[in-house]
Design a protein around this motif. Sequence first.
Motif, PDB file in Angstrom:
ATOM      1  N   ARG A  57       0.832  -1.215   0.000  1.00 23.09           N
ATOM      2  CA  ARG A  57       0.000   0.000   0.000  1.00 23.09           C
ATOM      3  C   ARG A  57       0.864   1.263   0.000  1.00 23.09           C
ATOM      4  N   ARG A  58       1.872   1.286   0.871  1.00 21.09           N
ATOM      5  CA  ARG A  58       2.717   2.479   0.953  1.00 21.09           C
ATOM      6  C   ARG A  58       3.530   2.679  -0.312  1.00 21.09           C
ATOM      7  N   SER A  59       3.983   1.583  -0.919  1.00 27.24           N
ATOM      8  CA  SER A  59       4.755   1.696  -2.155  1.00 27.24           C
ATOM      9  C   SER A  59       3.898   2.258  -3.282  1.00 27.24           C
ATOM     10  N   ASP A  60       2.675   1.761  -3.407  1.00 28.16           N
ATOM     11  CA  ASP A  60       1.789   2.270  -4.453  1.00 28.16           C
ATOM     12  C   ASP A  60       1.490   3.757  -4.252  1.00 28.16           C
ATOM     13  N   THR A  61       1.279   4.146  -2.996  1.00 23.52           N
ATOM     14  CA  THR A  61       1.008   5.559  -2.712  1.00 23.52           C
ATOM     15  C   THR A  61       2.191   6.439  -3.068  1.00 23.52           C
ATOM     16  N   PHE A  62       3.389   6.006  -2.689  1.00 21.40           N
ATOM     17  CA  PHE A  62       4.580   6.821  -2.979  1.00 21.40           C
ATOM     18  C   PHE A  62       4.852   6.885  -4.475  1.00 21.40           C
ATOM     19  N   LEU A  63       4.758   5.747  -5.163  1.00 17.52           N
ATOM     20  CA  LEU A  63       5.027   5.750  -6.602  1.00 17.52           C
ATOM     21  C   LEU A  63       4.025   6.624  -7.348  1.00 17.52           C
ATOM     22  N   ASN A  64       2.782   6.612  -6.917  1.00 19.35           N
ATOM     23  CA  ASN A  64       1.786   7.480  -7.538  1.00 19.35           C
ATOM     24  C   ASN A  64       2.159   8.945  -7.357  1.00 19.35           C
ATOM     25  N   HIS A  65       2.614   9.290  -6.156  1.00 16.69           N
ATOM     26  CA  HIS A  65       3.037  10.669  -5.911  1.00 16.69           C
ATOM     27  C   HIS A  65       4.307  10.988  -6.697  1.00 16.69           C
ATOM     28  N   PHE A  66       5.234  10.056  -6.746  1.00 17.94           N
ATOM     29  CA  PHE A  66       6.524  10.300  -7.409  1.00 17.94           C
ATOM     30  C   PHE A  66       6.324  10.595  -8.896  1.00 17.94           C
ATOM     31  N   GLY A  83       8.154  10.771   5.674  1.00 13.30           N
ATOM     32  CA  GLY A  83       9.170   9.782   5.967  1.00 13.30           C
ATOM     33  C   GLY A  83       9.256   8.700   4.897  1.00 13.30           C
ATOM     34  N   ALA A  84      10.341   7.938   4.943  1.00 10.16           N
ATOM     35  CA  ALA A  84      10.555   6.839   3.997  1.00 10.16           C
ATOM     36  C   ALA A  84      10.089   5.545   4.658  1.00 10.16           C
ATOM     37  N   LYS A  85       8.860   5.118   4.339  1.00  6.09           N
ATOM     38  CA  LYS A  85       8.255   3.966   5.002  1.00  6.09           C
ATOM     39  C   LYS A  85       8.093   2.761   4.082  1.00  6.09           C
ATOM     40  N   ASP A  86       8.655   2.850   2.883  1.00  3.60           N
ATOM     41  CA  ASP A  86       8.578   1.728   1.948  1.00  3.60           C
ATOM     42  C   ASP A  86       9.887   1.671   1.170  1.00  3.60           C
ATOM     43  N   PRO A  87      10.161   0.580   0.471  1.00  3.23           N
ATOM     44  CA  PRO A  87      11.446   0.454  -0.236  1.00  3.23           C
ATOM     45  C   PRO A  87      11.684   1.539  -1.277  1.00  3.23           C
ATOM     46  N   PHE A  88      10.643   1.963  -1.983  1.00  2.00           N
ATOM     47  CA  PHE A  88      10.821   2.942  -3.049  1.00  2.00           C
ATOM     48  C   PHE A  88      11.160   4.328  -2.500  1.00  2.00           C
ATOM     49  N   SER A  89      10.462   4.741  -1.449  1.00  2.79           N
ATOM     50  CA  SER A  89      10.790   6.034  -0.843  1.00  2.79           C
ATOM     51  C   SER A  89      12.138   5.987  -0.143  1.00  2.79           C
ATOM     52  N   HIS A  90      12.469   4.848   0.436  1.00  2.00           N
ATOM     53  CA  HIS A  90      13.785   4.684   1.064  1.00  2.00           C
ATOM     54  C   HIS A  90      14.892   4.830   0.034  1.00  2.00           C
ATOM     55  N   LEU A  91      14.721   4.191  -1.107  1.00  2.00           N
ATOM     56  CA  LEU A  91      15.707   4.291  -2.182  1.00  2.00           C
ATOM     57  C   LEU A  91      15.802   5.711  -2.704  1.00  2.00           C
ATOM     58  N   SER A  92      14.657   6.355  -2.892  1.00  2.00           N
ATOM     59  CA  SER A  92      14.652   7.727  -3.404  1.00  2.00           C
ATOM     60  C   SER A  92      15.316   8.686  -2.429  1.00  2.00           C
ATOM     61  N   ALA A  93      15.041   8.530  -1.146  1.00  2.00           N
ATOM     62  CA  ALA A  93      15.626   9.426  -0.142  1.00  2.00           C
ATOM     63  C   ALA A  93      17.146   9.335  -0.151  1.00  2.00           C
ATOM     64  N   HIS A  94      17.693   8.128  -0.196  1.00  5.85           N
ATOM     65  CA  HIS A  94      19.151   7.962  -0.187  1.00  5.85           C
ATOM     66  C   HIS A  94      19.765   8.463  -1.491  1.00  5.85           C
ATOM     67  N   ALA A  95      19.100   8.214  -2.618  1.00  8.05           N
ATOM     68  CA  ALA A  95      19.641   8.670  -3.897  1.00  8.05           C
ATOM     69  C   ALA A  95      19.639  10.193  -3.981  1.00  8.05           C
ATOM     70  N   LEU A  96      18.560  10.827  -3.548  1.00  8.05           N
ATOM     71  CA  LEU A  96      18.512  12.288  -3.553  1.00  8.05           C
ATOM     72  C   LEU A  96      19.551  12.888  -2.616  1.00  8.05           C
ATOM     73  N   HIS A  97      19.718  12.261  -1.457  1.00  7.01           N
ATOM     74  CA  HIS A  97      20.726  12.747  -0.512  1.00  7.01           C
ATOM     75  C   HIS A  97      22.125  12.579  -1.087  1.00  7.01           C
ATOM     76  N   ALA A  98      22.375  11.462  -1.775  1.00  2.52           N
ATOM     77  CA  ALA A  98      23.684  11.229  -2.377  1.00  2.52           C
ATOM     78  C   ALA A  98      23.982  12.275  -3.445  1.00  2.52           C
ATOM     79  N   GLN A  99      22.983  12.601  -4.263  1.00  2.00           N
ATOM     80  CA  GLN A  99      23.190  13.611  -5.296  1.00  2.00           C
ATOM     81  C   GLN A  99      23.521  14.975  -4.680  1.00  2.00           C
TER      82      GLN A  99
END
Length: 260
Positions: A57-66, A83-99
């Motif tokens: 559920r959280r992944s679908d919600t985040f991907l729809n927003h993304f 917050g990053a509560k699913d794998p996709f938002s977790h990945l996005s948060a770390h990638a954005l921070h790395a950039q």
Amino acid sequence: MDTTTTAATVVQTQGFAHFISQSDAVGKTLLVLLVLMSAASWAIIIGKGLAQWLRQRRSDTFLNHFWNASTLDQVQHEISTHGAKDPFSHLSAHALHAQAHHARHGASRLAEAGSASEYITRTIKKVLDEETTRLESGLTTLATVGATAPFVGLFGTVWGVYHALLAIGMSGAGTLDKVAGPVGEALIMTGIGLAVAIPAVVAYNAFTRGNRVLSGRLDAFAFELHSLLTLGEAPSAGQAAPTVGANNVRAIGAGKTASA
């Protein structure tokens, strides 16, 4: 009439309770072990089942927003807010921070060596490994229970049959009614072992397939996210998210360039 009464008495005096009361320390230890294995497997099944449902559920919600966001800044704001509560938002948060980190500090340490693209790639790979490890937690226990529980039950059956035959031999009565009852009781352990193993095996296969599907989606998203952060476009974004048009993709790339 006497035969019927005798048969009823035998049925009442034999069964699971009678088998447990007649078992020795080894038989009772095997039964306790099977109960613990069953409790552990069901705890994992319920826990991972709920976690998988929430993650979906959280992944679908985040991907729809993304994919409907105009810029990556909006994605960053969404992650910061909820917050990053699913794998996709977790990945996005770390990638954005790395950039952002590499754009600000460059390759000042060995961990940040290379270009921004290489640093983002290493960060994404690290997060993917972390998510894979998290998804596979508990599966080893389910696989172990599914593989060993039938043999534990079979061992209990063999042990029970052995003691039943010894008792029959000492009594000197080798009639069918004296043999079938104790041997039938011993088979209870095999039934318990199968009852413990079957749910564990079914759940293991279901979770493994779910994890494989999620890993495939996460790998595809990681590729598109890396393209957005380094090239300003997602090669297959239109296929992965039909609701996102080319204007949104270009706007996201423009947001990335502006924020860098």
